[in-house]
Design a protein around this motif. Structure first.
Motif, PDB file in Angstrom:
ATOM      1  N   LYS A  21       1.140  -1.326  -0.004  1.00 30.08           N
ATOM      2  CA  LYS A  21      -0.217   0.064   0.256  1.00 30.08           C
ATOM      3  C   LYS A  21       0.773   1.137   0.075  1.00 30.08           C
ATOM      4  O   LYS A  21       0.657   1.889  -1.204  1.00 30.08           O
ATOM      5  N   PHE A  22       1.830   1.308   0.274  1.00 33.65           N
ATOM      6  CA  PHE A  22       2.719   2.637   1.288  1.00 33.65           C
ATOM      7  C   PHE A  22       3.719   2.354   0.146  1.00 33.65           C
ATOM      8  O   PHE A  22       4.542   3.066   0.845  1.00 33.65           O
ATOM      9  N   GLY A  23       4.672   1.288  -0.253  1.00 30.51           N
ATOM     10  CA  GLY A  23       5.803   1.161  -0.764  1.00 30.51           C
ATOM     11  C   GLY A  23       6.933   1.778   0.167  1.00 30.51           C
ATOM     12  O   GLY A  23       7.078   0.670   0.894  1.00 30.51           O
ATOM     13  N   ASP A  24       8.282   1.969   0.101  1.00 31.27           N
ATOM     14  CA  ASP A  24       8.955   1.622   0.897  1.00 31.27           C
ATOM     15  C   ASP A  24       8.221   2.301   2.170  1.00 31.27           C
ATOM     16  O   ASP A  24       9.619   1.812   3.077  1.00 31.27           O
ATOM     17  N   GLU A  25       8.011   3.043   2.222  1.00 28.12           N
ATOM     18  CA  GLU A  25       7.729   4.202   3.650  1.00 28.12           C
ATOM     19  C   GLU A  25       6.563   2.312   4.337  1.00 28.12           C
ATOM     20  O   GLU A  25       6.976   2.929   5.844  1.00 28.12           O
ATOM     21  N   GLY A  26       6.232   2.143   4.017  1.00 32.04           N
ATOM     22  CA  GLY A  26       5.425   0.710   4.881  1.00 32.04           C
ATOM     23  C   GLY A  26       6.917  -0.080   4.995  1.00 32.04           C
ATOM     24  O   GLY A  26       6.168  -0.645   6.799  1.00 32.04           O
ATOM     25  N   LEU A  72      -3.216   0.650  18.220  1.00 33.10           N
ATOM     26  CA  LEU A  72      -2.552  -0.202  16.796  1.00 33.10           C
ATOM     27  C   LEU A  72      -1.933   1.724  16.783  1.00 33.10           C
ATOM     28  O   LEU A  72      -2.948   2.469  16.081  1.00 33.10           O
ATOM     29  N   VAL A  73      -0.845   2.176  16.803  1.00 28.13           N
ATOM     30  CA  VAL A  73      -0.299   3.825  16.496  1.00 28.13           C
ATOM     31  C   VAL A  73       0.877   3.233  15.469  1.00 28.13           C
ATOM     32  O   VAL A  73       1.361   2.445  14.846  1.00 28.13           O
ATOM     33  N   MET A  74       0.242   4.127  14.802  1.00 24.97           N
ATOM     34  CA  MET A  74       1.464   4.657  12.823  1.00 24.97           C
ATOM     35  C   MET A  74       1.923   5.475  13.201  1.00 24.97           C
ATOM     36  O   MET A  74       1.444   6.297  11.863  1.00 24.97           O
ATOM     37  N   GLN A  75       2.496   5.296  14.198  1.00 21.25           N
ATOM     38  CA  GLN A  75       3.453   6.486  14.112  1.00 21.25           C
ATOM     39  C   GLN A  75       4.363   7.138  12.776  1.00 21.25           C
ATOM     40  O   GLN A  75       4.903   8.065  12.138  1.00 21.25           O
ATOM     41  N   ALA A  76       5.385   5.369  12.763  1.00 21.23           N
ATOM     42  CA  ALA A  76       6.371   5.610  11.819  1.00 21.23           C
ATOM     43  C   ALA A  76       5.938   6.175  10.036  1.00 21.23           C
ATOM     44  O   ALA A  76       6.245   7.085   9.693  1.00 21.23           O
ATOM     45  N   LEU A  77       4.079   6.017   9.500  1.00 21.80           N
ATOM     46  CA  LEU A  77       4.024   6.279   9.045  1.00 21.80           C
ATOM     47  C   LEU A  77       3.835   7.540   8.706  1.00 21.80           C
ATOM     48  O   LEU A  77       3.064   8.154   7.497  1.00 21.80           O
ATOM     49  N   VAL A  78       2.541   7.941   9.487  1.00 21.75           N
ATOM     50  CA  VAL A  78       2.313   9.264   9.701  1.00 21.75           C
ATOM     51  C   VAL A  78       3.581  10.209   9.516  1.00 21.75           C
ATOM     52  O   VAL A  78       3.903  11.634   9.264  1.00 21.75           O
ATOM     53  N   LYS A  86      -5.297   7.872   5.392  1.00 19.18           N
ATOM     54  CA  LYS A  86      -4.508   6.927   5.374  1.00 19.18           C
ATOM     55  C   LYS A  86      -4.212   5.813   5.977  1.00 19.18           C
ATOM     56  O   LYS A  86      -4.317   5.141   6.060  1.00 19.18           O
ATOM     57  N   ALA A  87      -3.743   6.229   6.746  1.00 21.31           N
ATOM     58  CA  ALA A  87      -2.978   5.490   8.258  1.00 21.31           C
ATOM     59  C   ALA A  87      -4.045   5.088   9.015  1.00 21.31           C
ATOM     60  O   ALA A  87      -4.281   3.474   9.376  1.00 21.31           O
ATOM     61  N   GLY A  88      -5.450   5.598   8.755  1.00 25.54           N
ATOM     62  CA  GLY A  88      -6.305   5.640   9.850  1.00 25.54           C
ATOM     63  C   GLY A  88      -7.338   4.551   8.968  1.00 25.54           C
ATOM     64  O   GLY A  88      -7.336   3.408  10.062  1.00 25.54           O
ATOM     65  N   HIS A  89      -7.095   4.123   7.384  1.00 30.89           N
ATOM     66  CA  HIS A  89      -7.845   2.863   6.780  1.00 30.89           C
ATOM     67  C   HIS A  89      -7.351   1.987   6.924  1.00 30.89           C
ATOM     68  O   HIS A  89      -7.659   0.264   6.961  1.00 30.89           O
ATOM     69  N   PHE A  90      -5.696   2.237   7.760  1.00 29.05           N
ATOM     70  CA  PHE A  90      -4.842   0.804   7.800  1.00 29.05           C
ATOM     71  C   PHE A  90      -5.089   0.427   8.383  1.00 29.05           C
ATOM     72  O   PHE A  90      -4.495  -0.654   8.700  1.00 29.05           O
ATOM     73  N   LYS A  91      -5.076   1.216   9.663  1.00 24.26           N
ATOM     74  CA  LYS A  91      -5.023   0.369  10.538  1.00 24.26           C
ATOM     75  C   LYS A  91      -6.694  -0.673  10.704  1.00 24.26           C
ATOM     76  O   LYS A  91      -6.854  -1.848  11.525  1.00 24.26           O
ATOM     77  N   ASN A  92      -7.816   0.109   9.871  1.00 22.39           N
ATOM     78  CA  ASN A  92      -8.814  -0.659   9.449  1.00 22.39           C
ATOM     79  C   ASN A  92      -8.314  -2.138   9.137  1.00 22.39           C
ATOM     80  O   ASN A  92      -9.261  -3.142   9.156  1.00 22.39           O
TER      81      ASN A  92
END
Length: 107
Positions: A21-26, A72-78, A86-92
């Protein structure tokens, strides 16, 4: 059920989904996933056992998993510039991956 194997497979699937979904950032979410799975480990173990034993159904399991969503904290993506929506959708999506993995153990 080998719970350690389950956790390993979940981490691998979630990271693969993030990279897709996010490429290398993933790749940056590996530590976030470890923290999430670590903080949820006991509950996941208990809930998966209840589900496998038939004590709770799929809807109840899904509700319980969603109750852990705030952990589920997506600090790295943010930090990498992925917006919070988008990070919220990924949490789902992560919750769906966990649910589907547990359900597949019963089928």
């Amino acid at each position: 059920m080998d719970f350690e194997k389950l956790l390993k497979e979940l981490k691998e699937e979630i990271v693969a989904e993030a990279i897709d979904k996010f490429g290398d950032e993933g790749k940056l979410i590996v530590d976030d996933m470890k923290a999430y799975l670590k903080s949820s480990e006991e509950k996941l173990k208990k809930w998966s056992g209840l589900f496998l034993a038939g004590a709770i159904d799929k809807d109840e399991l899904e509700w319980l998993l969603k109750s852990q969503k705030d952990l589920l904290v997506m600090q790295a993506l943010v930090k990498a510039g992925v917006n919070k929506i988008k990070a919220g959708h990924f949490k789902n999506r992560v919750i769906s991956i966990v649910l589907n993995k547990l359900v597949s153990l019963v089928i």
